[in-house]
Design a protein around this motif. Structure first.
Motif, PDB file in Angstrom:
ATOM      1  N   GLY A 264       1.297   4.229   8.169  1.00  0.00           N
ATOM      2  CA  GLY A 264       1.965   4.706   6.776  1.00  0.00           C
ATOM      3  C   GLY A 264       0.929   5.412   6.813  1.00  0.00           C
ATOM      4  O   GLY A 264       0.045   4.627   6.262  1.00  0.00           O
ATOM      5  N   ILE A 265       1.914   5.692   5.187  1.00  0.00           N
ATOM      6  CA  ILE A 265       0.650   6.314   4.328  1.00  0.00           C
ATOM      7  C   ILE A 265       1.513   6.466   3.336  1.00  0.00           C
ATOM      8  O   ILE A 265       2.845   6.300   2.771  1.00  0.00           O
ATOM      9  CB  ILE A 265       0.635   7.515   4.367  1.00  0.00           C
ATOM     10  N   VAL A 266       0.923   6.156   1.999  1.00  0.00           N
ATOM     11  CA  VAL A 266       1.359   5.672   0.355  1.00  0.00           C
ATOM     12  C   VAL A 266       1.588   6.440  -0.424  1.00  0.00           C
ATOM     13  O   VAL A 266       0.544   7.325  -0.125  1.00  0.00           O
ATOM     14  CB  VAL A 266      -0.205   4.643  -0.489  1.00  0.00           C
ATOM     15  N   THR A 267       3.007   6.656  -0.645  1.00  0.00           N
ATOM     16  CA  THR A 267       3.577   7.914  -0.966  1.00  0.00           C
ATOM     17  C   THR A 267       3.645   7.236  -3.000  1.00  0.00           C
ATOM     18  O   THR A 267       3.722   8.111  -3.814  1.00  0.00           O
ATOM     19  CB  THR A 267       5.108   8.074  -1.109  1.00  0.00           C
ATOM     20  N   GLU A 268       3.585   6.218  -3.299  1.00  0.00           N
ATOM     21  CA  GLU A 268       3.537   5.666  -4.546  1.00  0.00           C
ATOM     22  C   GLU A 268       2.495   4.598  -4.246  1.00  0.00           C
ATOM     23  O   GLU A 268       2.962   3.204  -3.711  1.00  0.00           O
ATOM     24  CB  GLU A 268       5.247   5.273  -5.019  1.00  0.00           C
ATOM     25  N   LYS A 269       1.698   3.584  -5.656  1.00  0.00           N
ATOM     26  CA  LYS A 269       0.350   3.227  -5.684  1.00  0.00           C
ATOM     27  C   LYS A 269       1.049   1.953  -5.210  1.00  0.00           C
ATOM     28  O   LYS A 269       2.024   1.379  -5.731  1.00  0.00           O
ATOM     29  CB  LYS A 269       0.000   3.391  -6.371  1.00  0.00           C
TER      30      LYS A 269
ATOM     31  N   THR B 230      10.092   0.365   0.688  1.00  0.00           N
ATOM     32  CA  THR B 230       9.578   0.022  -0.516  1.00  0.00           C
ATOM     33  C   THR B 230       8.880  -0.647   0.246  1.00  0.00           C
ATOM     34  O   THR B 230       8.261  -1.610   1.458  1.00  0.00           O
ATOM     35  CB  THR B 230      10.391  -0.773  -1.354  1.00  0.00           C
ATOM     36  N   ALA B 231       6.940  -1.074   0.006  1.00  0.00           N
ATOM     37  CA  ALA B 231       6.244  -1.929   0.054  1.00  0.00           C
ATOM     38  C   ALA B 231       5.623  -2.919  -0.990  1.00  0.00           C
ATOM     39  O   ALA B 231       5.405  -2.651  -2.129  1.00  0.00           O
ATOM     40  CB  ALA B 231       5.051  -1.090   0.400  1.00  0.00           C
ATOM     41  N   GLU B 232       4.816  -3.924  -0.434  1.00  0.00           N
ATOM     42  CA  GLU B 232       4.044  -4.357  -0.697  1.00  0.00           C
ATOM     43  C   GLU B 232       2.540  -4.963  -0.343  1.00  0.00           C
ATOM     44  O   GLU B 232       2.500  -4.977   1.019  1.00  0.00           O
ATOM     45  CB  GLU B 232       5.063  -5.771  -1.435  1.00  0.00           C
ATOM     46  N   ALA B 233       1.783  -5.225  -1.330  1.00  0.00           N
ATOM     47  CA  ALA B 233       0.824  -5.591  -0.696  1.00  0.00           C
ATOM     48  C   ALA B 233       0.012  -6.919  -0.875  1.00  0.00           C
ATOM     49  O   ALA B 233       0.795  -7.048  -2.712  1.00  0.00           O
ATOM     50  CB  ALA B 233      -0.484  -4.436  -0.941  1.00  0.00           C
ATOM     51  N   ASP B 234      -1.269  -7.086  -0.475  1.00  0.00           N
ATOM     52  CA  ASP B 234      -2.041  -8.420  -1.769  1.00  0.00           C
ATOM     53  C   ASP B 234      -3.046  -8.099  -2.059  1.00  0.00           C
ATOM     54  O   ASP B 234      -3.237  -8.940  -3.726  1.00  0.00           O
ATOM     55  CB  ASP B 234      -2.784  -9.577  -0.582  1.00  0.00           C
ATOM     56  N   ARG B 235      -2.839  -7.128  -2.052  1.00  0.00           N
ATOM     57  CA  ARG B 235      -3.931  -5.885  -3.776  1.00  0.00           C
ATOM     58  C   ARG B 235      -3.463  -4.529  -3.610  1.00  0.00           C
ATOM     59  O   ARG B 235      -2.846  -4.204  -3.567  1.00  0.00           O
ATOM     60  CB  ARG B 235      -5.543  -6.444  -2.541  1.00  0.00           C
ATOM     61  N   LEU B 236      -4.338  -4.274  -4.337  1.00  0.00           N
ATOM     62  CA  LEU B 236      -3.897  -2.438  -4.647  1.00  0.00           C
ATOM     63  C   LEU B 236      -4.629  -1.132  -4.022  1.00  0.00           C
ATOM     64  O   LEU B 236      -5.674  -1.508  -2.842  1.00  0.00           O
ATOM     65  CB  LEU B 236      -5.123  -2.471  -5.928  1.00  0.00           C
ATOM     66  N   ILE B 237      -3.585  -0.939  -3.607  1.00  0.00           N
ATOM     67  CA  ILE B 237      -3.430   0.157  -2.601  1.00  0.00           C
ATOM     68  C   ILE B 237      -3.385   1.371  -3.517  1.00  0.00           C
ATOM     69  O   ILE B 237      -2.362   2.034  -3.701  1.00  0.00           O
ATOM     70  CB  ILE B 237      -3.022   0.100  -1.360  1.00  0.00           C
ATOM     71  N   GLN B 238      -4.113   2.802  -3.449  1.00  0.00           N
ATOM     72  CA  GLN B 238      -4.047   3.434  -4.069  1.00  0.00           C
ATOM     73  C   GLN B 238      -2.629   4.526  -3.068  1.00  0.00           C
ATOM     74  O   GLN B 238      -2.972   4.894  -1.951  1.00  0.00           O
ATOM     75  CB  GLN B 238      -5.132   4.666  -4.610  1.00  0.00           C
ATOM     76  N   LYS B 239      -2.299   5.785  -3.589  1.00  0.00           N
ATOM     77  CA  LYS B 239      -1.576   6.817  -3.267  1.00  0.00           C
ATOM     78  C   LYS B 239      -2.285   7.750  -2.042  1.00  0.00           C
ATOM     79  O   LYS B 239      -3.342   7.731  -2.370  1.00  0.00           O
ATOM     80  CB  LYS B 239      -1.139   7.564  -4.321  1.00  0.00           C
ATOM     81  N   ASP B 240      -1.343   7.755  -1.108  1.00  0.00           N
ATOM     82  CA  ASP B 240      -3.075   8.596  -0.184  1.00  0.00           C
ATOM     83  C   ASP B 240      -3.183   8.029   0.940  1.00  0.00           C
ATOM     84  O   ASP B 240      -4.292   8.083   1.596  1.00  0.00           O
ATOM     85  CB  ASP B 240      -3.549  10.132  -0.717  1.00  0.00           C
ATOM     86  N   SER B 241      -3.629   6.598   0.750  1.00  0.00           N
ATOM     87  CA  SER B 241      -3.952   5.819   1.455  1.00  0.00           C
ATOM     88  C   SER B 241      -3.694   5.241   2.866  1.00  0.00           C
ATOM     89  O   SER B 241      -2.262   5.696   2.915  1.00  0.00           O
ATOM     90  CB  SER B 241      -4.672   4.225   0.871  1.00  0.00           C
ATOM     91  N   LEU B 242      -4.021   5.505   4.116  1.00  0.00           N
ATOM     92  CA  LEU B 242      -3.435   4.971   5.047  1.00  0.00           C
ATOM     93  C   LEU B 242      -2.909   3.390   5.353  1.00  0.00           C
ATOM     94  O   LEU B 242      -4.372   1.855   4.467  1.00  0.00           O
ATOM     95  CB  LEU B 242      -4.646   4.945   6.194  1.00  0.00           C
ATOM     96  N   VAL B 243      -1.859   2.683   5.703  1.00  0.00           N
ATOM     97  CA  VAL B 243      -1.800   1.497   5.443  1.00  0.00           C
ATOM     98  C   VAL B 243      -1.206   0.722   6.634  1.00  0.00           C
ATOM     99  O   VAL B 243      -0.946   1.802   7.624  1.00  0.00           O
ATOM    100  CB  VAL B 243      -0.267   0.463   4.856  1.00  0.00           C
TER     101      VAL B 243
END
Length: 143
Positions: free
Chosen positions: A89-94, A111-124
């Motif tokens: 998917g793609i990040v729409t909010e940091k 709504t998404a959580e991660a173990d580290r910072l992922i910027q908007k528009d990044s692929l996840v």
């Protein structure tokens, strides 16, 4: 009343409790009660019988519960939402470690959580589904 009869009653009661519950609560002590019943045929010492009951029950609990829980949880039915696990998917909010963000996966916003910072528009990639939140990790970009 003979000691083996007492242990037989305990085993039957524990088996009935286990049959009425679905949480694997007393199965280990049913087995240890059977062992204590066997020991009661060899000795009249209640302390030895009770020690066998407790020690065998605790050993069985510690050694087999993780295996049984893993085995029984393996068959839980998947829902439609589970199908997003593994999708990109793609990040729409940091997303930060302490603050969830938002991702768009399979045409839907989550709504998404991660173990580290992922910027908007990044692929996840989705790694887990926790209720209505996705756990994601950043997709490594190929060079």
């Amino acid at each position: 009343m003979s000691q083996w009869v007492v242990w037989l009653i305990i085993v039957i009661l524990l088996a009935l409790i286990e049959a009425m519950s679905i949480n694997l609560t007393t199965v280990w002590f049913v087995a240890s009660g059977i062992c204590a019943l066997g020991v009661s045929l060899l000795t009249d010492n209640y302390i030895i019988q009770f020690a066998v009951f407790v020690i065998v029950g605790v050993i069985l609990l510690i050694t087999t519960k993780p295996i049984l829980v893993k085995h029984f949880n393996k068959n839980h039915p998947k829902t439609n939402a589970d199908r997003v696990i593994g999708m990109t998917g793609i990040v729409t909010e940091k997303i930060t470690k302490n603050n969830p963000g938002e991702v768009k996966v399979d045409g839907k916003r989550w709504t998404a959580e991660a173990d580290r910072l992922i910027q908007k528009d990044s692929l996840v990639r989705v790694t887990e589904l926790n209720g209505v939140k996705l756990k994601v990790e950043k997709v490594k970009e190929e060079k």
